[in-house]
Enzyme design. Sequence first.
Site, short mmCIF file in Angstrom:
data_model
loop_
_atom_site.label_atom_id
_atom_site.label_comp_id
_atom_site.label_asym_id
_atom_site.label_seq_id
_atom_site.Cartn_x
_atom_site.Cartn_y
_atom_site.Cartn_z
CB CYS A 27 44.82 91.48 42.15
SG CYS A 27 44.26 92.08 40.55
CB ALA A 28 49.43 92.08 40.41
#
Length: 463
Positions: A27-28
Amino acid sequence: MATNEQIAKQVIEAVGGEENIQSFAHCATRLRIIVHDREKIAEDKVESIDKVKGAFFNSGQYQIIFGTGTVNRVYEAVQKLGITGSSKEEVKKEAKNQGNTFQRAIRTFGDVFVPIIPVLVATGLFMGLRGMLTQEQVLSFFGLAPDDISQNFLLFTEVLTDTAFVFLPALVAWSTFRVFGGTPVIGLVLGLMLVSPALPNAWAVASGDADPLNFLGFIPVIGYQGSVLPAFVAGLVGAKIEKFFRKRVPEALDLIVTPFIVLLIMSILSLFVLGPILHVVENWIFTGTKALLELPLGISGLIIGGLNQIIVITGVHHIFNFLEIQLLENLGYNPYNPIVTAAVAAQGGAALAVGFKTKQKKLKALAYPSSLSAFLGITEPAIFGVNLRHGMPFVMGLIGGAVGGFIASLFQLKATGMSITVIPGLLLFLNEQIFMYILVNVVAIATAFALTYFFGFKDKESI
C-alpha cells in the site's frame, strides 16, 4: 546502507523464505505479506533490516512498514527475485476469512469507503478555499468587500463543494457493487435513482420546504441526497441479487434481462423498504455521534483524542469514515477531524522525543522520519515502528492526544472536510480557526514530547 535488492532478499529470508510466502502486495507505506506459516517468521530479523520502520500482523497480513516511496522500490526488488506479487484486492480476498467476524465486517466497510474518500477530501479542500476567499479580512487585503463577490463565482464554488455530497449515494452504491462482486455501473445507476430529481429533495424535506411522497398511506418516499447507509445496504443486496440472476439467466439474454431485473427489484426495495427504515437508523447514529461530540467542557475531545490511536491499532478505524461523512452532510462541518488531528500529531511528538533522547543510531534514524510521517497524517510508522515497541511513548502520545483533543473540543473547532490531518489538515481550516488549529497541534505535540522525553522513554532497550 543496504540496497533495495539486498533488503528484498533479507525480507524474504526473514519471513521464512519464498516457499512460505502465499502472496504479497503493498500500500502507500507497507509491504503486505500473507504467509503459510506464521511461526516461520523471524520478527526480530525483520525489524533489524535496514529501512524497516516496524512490522506487525493485522487482518491476516504481516505488514512491514517502509514508508512512502521506499515501499514501492522494495516491492519491485522482491518481484525481480522471481516472486509473483498480488494486487491489493487479491491479498484482501485471501485475508478475507482471517480475523474475527467484527474485524472482517469493518474491513469490508473500509473497502467500500476508502475509494470514495479522495473526492470527499477534494470537496473539503474546496470548502476551505471558498471559506478563505470569502472572508472579509482576506477580501479587504485586496480592497474588496463580500458584496463585491460575483454571484456567478459563488455558484461555481457550490458546484465544486456540493456535487460529491448531492450524489454521494451513487458513489456509495457504485463502490458497494464493486466490493461485493456486482457490476459497478448498475450500482451507479441505482444510486442515482436514490437522488433522482423526480423525488422530493431530502434537504428540502428536512427544512420543511417540501413534503415526502406518501405511498399506501404510511410509506414516506424522499430522495436520499447525502445519505450513506441506504445506498450501502442497497448496493450490498443488489450485488447479491445480480449474482443470483447471472447464474440463472441464459447468456444470450443476460446483458439485457439481468440489469433490468436488478434495477427493477432494487429501485422498489430501496425506495419503499430499505430507504425509509435505514434513513431512521442513520439519523439515530448521527444523533448519537452528535451527542458525544457535544459533551460539555471539552469532555468529548478528551475521550476521542485519548482513545483514537488505540482504535487505529485494531484496524477498525475505517468505520469512522461513515460518521465523518454524516457529520459533513448534516452539519456542513466536521468537529471530529480536529480532535483526531491532535491524536495523530501527539504520536508524532512522542516518536520525535524518542529520536531526540536515544543515542542508538538506528532508532534515531527510525524515529525522525516516523515522526515526520505522523505530522503528515500517517501514524503507522511512529506507532508500530517506535512508540508501541517501547510501550510508554505510545501511552504518552495518547495523553498528548487527549489534551489536544480537549482544546479542540473546548473551542469547538470545525473542519470543512475529512481524512487529512496535522500539516495537510491546515487546508481544512483556512478561516478564522487556523491559529487555534495550529495551537491544538502544537499543544498535542509538545505534551507528548515532554512526557515521553522526561518520563516515557529510557534509552536502554536495544533495537
